[in-house]
Design an enzyme around this catalytic site. Structure first.
Site, mmCIF file in Angstrom:
data_model
loop_
_atom_site.group_PDB
_atom_site.id
_atom_site.type_symbol
_atom_site.label_atom_id
_atom_site.label_comp_id
_atom_site.label_asym_id
_atom_site.label_seq_id
_atom_site.Cartn_x
_atom_site.Cartn_y
_atom_site.Cartn_z
ATOM 1 N N CYS A 148 -12.704 2.241 10.817
ATOM 2 C CA CYS A 148 -14.140 2.000 10.607
ATOM 3 C C CYS A 148 -14.572 2.681 9.312
ATOM 4 O O CYS A 148 -13.797 3.354 8.652
ATOM 5 C CB CYS A 148 -14.932 2.598 11.760
ATOM 6 S SG CYS A 148 -14.395 2.069 13.378
ATOM 7 N N LYS A 200 -8.823 -3.495 6.407
ATOM 8 C CA LYS A 200 -8.048 -3.193 5.201
ATOM 9 C C LYS A 200 -7.126 -2.005 5.416
ATOM 10 O O LYS A 200 -6.023 -1.979 4.891
ATOM 11 C CB LYS A 200 -9.002 -2.869 4.041
ATOM 12 C CG LYS A 200 -8.311 -2.642 2.706
ATOM 13 C CD LYS A 200 -7.636 -3.877 2.218
ATOM 14 C CE LYS A 200 -6.882 -3.669 0.918
ATOM 15 N NZ LYS A 200 -6.019 -4.829 0.624
HETATM 16 C C1 BG6 Z 1 -3.156 -3.643 7.024
HETATM 17 C C2 BG6 Z 1 -3.755 -4.478 5.921
HETATM 18 O O1 BG6 Z 1 -4.159 -3.215 7.880
HETATM 19 O O2 BG6 Z 1 -2.492 -2.511 6.487
HETATM 20 C C3 BG6 Z 1 -2.634 -4.988 5.059
HETATM 21 O O3 BG6 Z 1 -4.504 -5.569 6.474
HETATM 22 C C4 BG6 Z 1 -1.852 -3.804 4.520
HETATM 23 O O4 BG6 Z 1 -3.152 -5.763 3.989
HETATM 24 C C5 BG6 Z 1 -1.390 -2.866 5.642
HETATM 25 O O5 BG6 Z 1 -0.709 -4.273 3.819
HETATM 26 C C6 BG6 Z 1 -0.832 -1.563 5.059
HETATM 27 O O6 BG6 Z 1 -1.887 -0.936 4.369
HETATM 28 P P1 BG6 Z 1 -1.553 0.276 3.336
HETATM 29 O O7 BG6 Z 1 -2.908 0.736 2.884
HETATM 30 O O8 BG6 Z 1 -0.825 1.317 4.119
HETATM 31 O O9 BG6 Z 1 -0.709 -0.287 2.230
#
Ligand code: BG6
Length: 610
Positions: free
Chosen positions: A2, A605
């Site tokens: 969040c 994200k």
């Molecule tokens: C997910 C995202 O929650 O986390 C993906 O939707 C991302 O796009 C994945 O690749 C890993 O995130 P990070 O920030 O650890 O590279």
């Protein structure tokens, strides 16, 4: 995961407008529900409901709320369904305490019961509400908000950050216990938030925080204290150089398309970082390691898979790759004093990755090297060293430019390591690195220019497809998985990414007339991939090819548009370029389906939860 935002301002009429403007920048962190608690003359006005910031603002007039302080929260549901009552912020027992959290309270069930047994009025199924009640509980005992926040962390188990206030006190409080939190000091206002993009619209004077620190915000200053002993810490604001406009669409219909188009520039920027002096430290960490692990999630994991091929081919070095949650059960007992965990996370806050960071640190075995994009993130601060991905903020939930940056980083490191350990001929290493620096930006641009219309047309032929495969071989193993992930994330279709030689061992049974299978290849592997293409075509399947145009592959597409060709280049650049048509295809496919590719349902994200 969040997004929380707290603001204290001198101007008592615009708190709603400020909170909506700033918290909207956190939309990529969650958009199941949104709420604002605004305080004016000792009374809390709490408005919240399911939907995005704009939807709930239209419904409840969030940006018109008045007051001189307040909290906003954007929710990605974990504990408790995405409903109005589970939306944040929450009250404590009565409408005096108000607050919101990001993260996970692991002892939610038992602590909620403990609070209810002690007479607390708990309204929701959401773990964030317990943070407010915990402060309520200790304020009853101490009469001091900062001490109540400090003591609350003894009850709350898990990784979280929360912000809280009292209707009758001008200050807002916050604490960082495992989830991201950053603060800012503007003229006549202060802000605390989960992430920098929501601070920047107000100020570039930023205060980065570490876990185990808590804050007191007044309209003119942010005071920092240590949770452990309540000691006040000197933490003057520092000027952030992150471009606030980077988080704007810049004329593109979606952030995703903008970020795909930023990739040529990313190639230049990240090569600029890699060719800098710091690389000696990173290269030495890798060379001195007894064993190399590469741990990541989602798109970062797919980039890591491509990285293992580069490390094998260019440096003759084995890399043990794993997704975050796999690491401990798969490799947790194999660490030693000299092992190195390369932890890849664009957000630097993915809980599955921070769990590995903590595992290595708690075991005191070996070192950690972060590959991270968000400056000020937990991974950036807590890894033994980190390689910046130099992408600027990636706003769209599906990763594109950050995946691309990671693959450039791995190919560069592998070439440099191979040059230094003699596995790669010096001139070959220099030629490849020069092609990364001088050719890749132009080739990436040419790929975008060439495949834009091709993928837009191809997407139209797939609009009724609900199920397909995306296969890679050798260097394109991770690339195909990334293409499949993009389609899954934003087209809501089942698209499985897998190794093409594995397809005949079972999954081939899915193929019937016109069943679509995407093959991602390089000029070096196409001789082998042709076998796998034939296995699909012999059963009437439709084959779509991504790679350089090759005569030997021409007969294997039924229509010109089924061949997404990338420009001719050094075969080792093929895998870096092959992802671009897949990104573009998933984008146009998603838009044709009426999905907003930036904010796909159910996703977030950054997932700061287990
Ligand atoms: C997910 C995202 O929650 O986390 C993906 O939707 C991302 O796009 C994945 O690749 C890993 O995130 P990070 O920030 O650890 O590279």
């Amino acid at each position: 995961m969040c997004g929380i935002t707290g603001i204290v301002t001198l101007d008592s009429d615009n708190i709603g407008e400020l909170l909506v403007k700033c918290s909207r920048k956190l939309t990529y962190r969650g958009y199941d529900s949104v709420g604002v608690a605004a305080v004016r003359e000792g009374k809390v006005d709490l408005r919240k409901d399911v939907g995005t910031v704009d939807e709930v603002d239209r419904l409840l007039g969030l940006s018109k709320m008045r007051g001189d302080r307040g909290i906003a929260q954007l929710r990605w549901a974990t504990y408790g369904a995405p409903t109005k009552v589970n939306a944040q912020p929450h009250f404590g027992c009565d409408e005096v305490f108000y607050g919101a959290h990001n993260g996970n309270i692991h002892n939610y069930v038992e602590y909620k019961q403990e609070l209810i047994d002690a007479g607390h009025k708990v309204r929701s199924e959401n773990d964030g509400e317990l943070c407010v009640h915990a402060v309520d509980k200790y304020y009853e005992q101490t009469g001091d908000m900062l001490e109540a926040v400090r003591l609350s962390t003894q009850d709350l188990k898990g990784a979280f950050a929360y912000t809280v206030g009292r209707a009758d006190q001008a200050e807002i409080y916050a604490v960082k216990m495992g989830s991201s939190l950053v603060a800012g000091v503007a003229d006549g206002a202060t802000i605390v938030s989960s992430d920098l993009p929501s601070v920047l619209p107000l100020t570039s004077n930023v205060i980065y925080l570490a876990d185990g620190e808590m804050l007191v915000l007044t309209h003119d200053k942010v005071r920092v204290y240590r949770v452990e002993d309540g000691k006040k810490l000197e933490r003057p604001p520092q000027r952030s150089t992150v471009d606030v406009h980077a988080a704007e669409k810049g004329g593109y219909p979606h952030f995703m398309l903008k970020e795909i188009n930023e990739q040529p520039q990313i190639a230049k920027d990240v090569m600029g970082v890699l060719a800098g002096a710091d690389n000696e430290e990173w290269l030495k960490m890798i060379e001195d390691s007894s064993r190399l692990y590469l741990v990541a999630c989602g798109s970062s994991h797919n980039a890591g898979i491509l990285g293992t091929y580069y490390f094998n081919r260019l440096a003759g070095m084995p890399v043990y790759h794993a997704i975050g949650g796999q690491f401990e059960p798969m490799y947790g007992n194999t660490l030693d004093d000299e092992s190195l965990c390369i932890l890849v996370s664009q957000s630097g806050e993915t809980k599955d990755i921070l769990n590995v960071l903590n595992h290595v640190r708690d075991a005191n075995l070996g070192k950690t090297l972060g590959v991270v994009n968000v400056i000020g993130s937990t991974l950036m601060f807590q890894a033994d060293s980190y390689i910046p991905m130099a992408c600027g903020y990636e706003v769209s939930v599906p990763a594109t430019k950050t995946y691309f940056s990671q693959t450039v980083i791995f190919s560069y490191l592998a070439a440099k390591l191979g040059e230094r350990n003699g596995h790669l001929d010096r001139s070959e290493a220099k030629t490849f690195i020069r092609s990364l620096k001088d050719d890749l930006p132009k080739l990436a641009q040419a790929t975008i220019d060439r495949t834009g219309i091709l993928t837009k047309n191809l997407a139209r032929t797939l609009v009724n497809v609900k199920d397909l495969y995306c296969l890679g071989y050798g260097f394109t193993d991770g690339v195909a998985r990334e293409g499949a992930l993009k389609i899954k994330e934003i087209c809501y279709n089942h698209c499985e990414g897998m190794y093409s030689s594995e397809f005949k061992h079972g999954p081939l049974s899915i193929v019937t007339r016109d069943y679509p299978v995407i093959f991602v290849t390089t000029t070096e592997d196409s001789w082998m991939v042709t076998n796998h293409i034939n296995e699909v075509r012999a059963r009437g399947g439709r084959t779509i090819i991504v790679g350089e145009r090759e005569d030997r592959l021409e007969p294997y597409v039924d229509a010109e548009g089924d061949y997404l060709s990338v420009p001719v280049s050094n075969v080792l650049l093929n895998p870096l370029l092959d992802v671009i048509p897949l990104q573009m295809l998933s984008y146009f496919f998603s838009v044709d389906l009426g999905v907003n590719p930036d904010l796909p349902r159910n996703l977030s994200k950054t997932l700061t939860v287990d």
